[in-house]
Design a protein around this motif. Structure first.
Motif, PDB file in Angstrom:
ATOM      1  N   HIS A   1      -4.494  -4.502  -8.753  1.00 26.94           N
ATOM      2  CA  HIS A   1      -3.913  -2.621  -7.974  1.00 26.94           C
ATOM      3  C   HIS A   1      -5.250  -2.222  -8.130  1.00 26.94           C
ATOM      4  O   HIS A   1      -5.738  -2.176  -8.378  1.00 26.94           O
ATOM      5  CB  HIS A   1      -2.908  -1.908  -8.867  1.00 26.94           C
TER       6      HIS A   1
ATOM      7  N   LEU B   1       1.807   4.183 -13.252  1.00 30.26           N
ATOM      8  CA  LEU B   1       0.311   3.848 -13.169  1.00 30.26           C
ATOM      9  C   LEU B   1       0.141   2.969 -14.322  1.00 30.26           C
ATOM     10  O   LEU B   1      -0.375   2.351 -14.413  1.00 30.26           O
ATOM     11  CB  LEU B   1      -0.522   4.739 -12.803  1.00 30.26           C
TER      12      LEU B   1
ATOM     13  N   TYR C   1       1.108  -1.301  -0.368  1.00 31.06           N
ATOM     14  CA  TYR C   1      -0.243  -0.024   0.016  1.00 31.06           C
ATOM     15  C   TYR C   1       0.942   1.088   0.007  1.00 31.06           C
ATOM     16  O   TYR C   1       2.171   2.275   0.723  1.00 31.06           O
ATOM     17  CB  TYR C   1      -1.245  -0.186   1.473  1.00 31.06           C
ATOM     18  N   PHE C   2       0.270   2.333  -0.977  1.00 32.74           N
ATOM     19  CA  PHE C   2       1.405   3.642  -0.717  1.00 32.74           C
ATOM     20  C   PHE C   2       0.174   4.602  -0.707  1.00 32.74           C
ATOM     21  O   PHE C   2      -0.464   5.212  -1.170  1.00 32.74           O
ATOM     22  CB  PHE C   2       1.803   3.660  -2.149  1.00 32.74           C
ATOM     23  N   ASP C   3       0.885   4.992   0.103  1.00 34.12           N
ATOM     24  CA  ASP C   3       0.249   6.622  -0.415  1.00 34.12           C
ATOM     25  C   ASP C   3       1.555   7.864  -1.143  1.00 34.12           C
ATOM     26  O   ASP C   3       1.922   7.278  -1.795  1.00 34.12           O
ATOM     27  CB  ASP C   3       0.795   7.540   1.558  1.00 34.12           C
ATOM     28  N   LEU C   4       0.834   8.533  -1.871  1.00 33.21           N
ATOM     29  CA  LEU C   4       1.012   9.089  -2.844  1.00 33.21           C
ATOM     30  C   LEU C   4       2.262   9.806  -2.696  1.00 33.21           C
ATOM     31  O   LEU C   4       3.461   9.059  -3.371  1.00 33.21           O
ATOM     32  CB  LEU C   4       0.305  10.615  -2.817  1.00 33.21           C
TER      33      LEU C   4
ATOM     34  N   LYS D   1      -8.046   4.710   3.181  1.00 37.79           N
ATOM     35  CA  LYS D   1      -6.677   4.257   3.034  1.00 37.79           C
ATOM     36  C   LYS D   1      -6.785   3.487   4.109  1.00 37.79           C
ATOM     37  O   LYS D   1      -6.941   2.719   4.594  1.00 37.79           O
ATOM     38  CB  LYS D   1      -5.866   5.679   3.467  1.00 37.79           C
TER      39      LYS D   1
ATOM     40  N   PHE E   1      -6.848   1.555  -6.385  1.00 36.31           N
ATOM     41  CA  PHE E   1      -7.028   3.156  -6.116  1.00 36.31           C
ATOM     42  C   PHE E   1      -8.177   2.679  -4.644  1.00 36.31           C
ATOM     43  O   PHE E   1      -9.179   2.747  -4.855  1.00 36.31           O
ATOM     44  CB  PHE E   1      -7.449   3.772  -6.718  1.00 36.31           C
TER      45      PHE E   1
ATOM     46  N   LEU F   1       4.951   7.122  -2.713  1.00 35.61           N
ATOM     47  CA  LEU F   1       4.505   6.074  -3.805  1.00 35.61           C
ATOM     48  C   LEU F   1       6.130   7.576  -5.446  1.00 35.61           C
ATOM     49  O   LEU F   1       6.514   6.634  -5.438  1.00 35.61           O
ATOM     50  CB  LEU F   1       4.132   6.374  -4.878  1.00 35.61           C
TER      51      LEU F   1
ATOM     52  N   VAL G   1       4.847   9.519 -12.325  1.00 33.45           N
ATOM     53  CA  VAL G   1       4.069   9.095 -11.022  1.00 33.45           C
ATOM     54  C   VAL G   1       2.803   7.960 -12.268  1.00 33.45           C
ATOM     55  O   VAL G   1       2.465   6.794 -12.527  1.00 33.45           O
ATOM     56  CB  VAL G   1       2.814   9.366 -10.119  1.00 33.45           C
TER      57      VAL G   1
ATOM     58  N   PHE H   1      -3.332   1.324  -3.826  1.00 33.69           N
ATOM     59  CA  PHE H   1      -3.102   3.455  -4.024  1.00 33.69           C
ATOM     60  C   PHE H   1      -3.846   3.882  -2.906  1.00 33.69           C
ATOM     61  O   PHE H   1      -5.269   3.863  -2.801  1.00 33.69           O
ATOM     62  CB  PHE H   1      -2.840   3.826  -4.556  1.00 33.69           C
ATOM     63  N   ASN H   2      -3.113   4.231  -2.166  1.00 32.16           N
ATOM     64  CA  ASN H   2      -4.357   5.316  -1.143  1.00 32.16           C
ATOM     65  C   ASN H   2      -4.578   6.834  -1.413  1.00 32.16           C
ATOM     66  O   ASN H   2      -4.109   7.640  -0.648  1.00 32.16           O
ATOM     67  CB  ASN H   2      -3.016   5.425   0.177  1.00 32.16           C
TER      68      ASN H   2
END
Length: 337
Positions: free
Chosen positions: A70, A58, A4-7, A76, A72, A10, A54, A37-38
């Motif tokens: 994946h 993606l 899990y990625f916060d922006l 979160k 979005f 990433l 980014v 993706f958070n």
């Protein structure tokens, strides 16, 4: 397994991954991990800097990922503010070993707990590279039991990844004399739990210990003996009482044949019972291979999931058998109801 990625994380990961020495870690994310993706696509469009970087990443989500997924996320994951036991609140069914790369001020307590892979901005590659061997693009390490590389349980500790769930499945795990069992169990559990500061669930699946054949032989342990030694080791190392469950059977057909240890991020597979050593530390058998596999690898993960399914298939009939399942009955991967 999902990362899990916060922006912000990433962006940090993509900048760090440009270096030559980090390309294998970047490749492992693309080739082996599901991604959450958070943030939303709209947030990417609104970026003033790093938007192209980014967006290019993606675009890679849509091809060559071998059925990996994946998403979005509207909410979160982990939920904020983060807590040290965030794994307990993962979406059902709980995935094997999620990785959280997030921007949150409460990360310190989570990292100290040692129950999950979690990191802040700038720590992405340091976290992800631990999921594979440092010497090559490999996710498995094989050691020969009794060799200089593995002649006692303490040598296992450097290879142990974080976890909060531990499943030990070994038909003959309880069939040794009490001294031999305790020597190996203490060594194994200490090697696995060193560095953990969190409540863990421990499940053992094994045949019941044999009754002594001579009056001068020690009596077999009962459930309370196994519970007491488990709690003493776990509480000393983790400062938390564990959830302990013992599943023991009367005959071999009631349990799988394989000798496996499964945690949230790893799978340990042995050709022999985990009772490797005599109480004096000497090797009991001829030596065998212990395979230590990271579940970040897609194939390892798929096989481990099949092992868990087989364990559940054997466990379910035992739930109706009086005295076959004792303890807390807590596990993220096995059902006890």
């Amino acid at each position: 397994m999902t990362v899990y990625f916060d922006l912000e994380n990433l962006v940090s990961f993509l900048k760090l991954a440009k270096a030559e020495e980090t390309r294998d870690t970047y490749r492992s994310v693309l080739s082996h991990l599901n991604i959450g993706f958070n943030f939303s696509k709209d947030e990417v469009k609104q970026m003033s800097a790093d938007r192209d970087t980014v967006s290019q990443f993606l675009n890679q989500m849509n091809s060559g990922r071998n059925n990996l997924v994946h998403d979005f996320l509207k909410d979160k994951f982990p939920a904020r503010p983060i807590t040290a036991n965030f794994k307990a609140h993962a979406p059902a069914p709980l995935p094997l070993g999620s990785i959280a790369l997030i921007n949150d001020e409460n990360l310190s307590a989570c990292k100290a707990a040692g129950n999950a892979f979690i990191g802040g901005v700038g720590e992405e590659l340091d976290i992800l590279k631990q999921l594979r061997r440092p010497d090559d693009f490999k996710f498995q390490k094989d050691v020969l039991v009794g060799s200089p590389e593995f002649s006692n349980w303490s040598q296992l500790t450097p290879d142990v990844l974080p976890f909060h769930d531990l499943i030990i499945s070994d038909r003959y795990f309880l069939r040794s004399d009490p001294d031999t069992f305790e020597h190996n169990y203490r060594g194994l559990l200490t090697a696995l739990l060193t560095g953990k500061r969190t409540k863990v669930s421990i499940v053992i699946l094994a045949l019941k210990p044999k009754q002594p054949t001579r009056p001068d032989h020690p009596a077999p342990w009962v459930f309370e003996d196994y519970e007491a030694v488990t709690c003493s080791i776990a509480e000393r190392l983790t400062v938390h009482a564990p959830d302990f469950t013992l599943v023991w059977a009367d005959n071999e057909k009631e349990l799988p044949h394989g000798r496996n240890i499964i945690t949230n991020y790893q799978w340990f597979n042995s050709g022999d019972s985990f009772m490797y050593f005599w109480p004096n530390g000497q090797l009991r058998g001829q030596g065998d291979k212990l395979s230590i596999s990271s579940l970040a690898d897609r194939e390892n993960r798929q096989l481990a999931q099949k092992v868990l399914i087989q364990l559940q298939e054997k466990l379910t009939p035992l739930l109706a058998k009086p005295g076959a399942v004792l303890g807390n009955g807590v596990s993220s991967y096995l059902r006890f109801e």
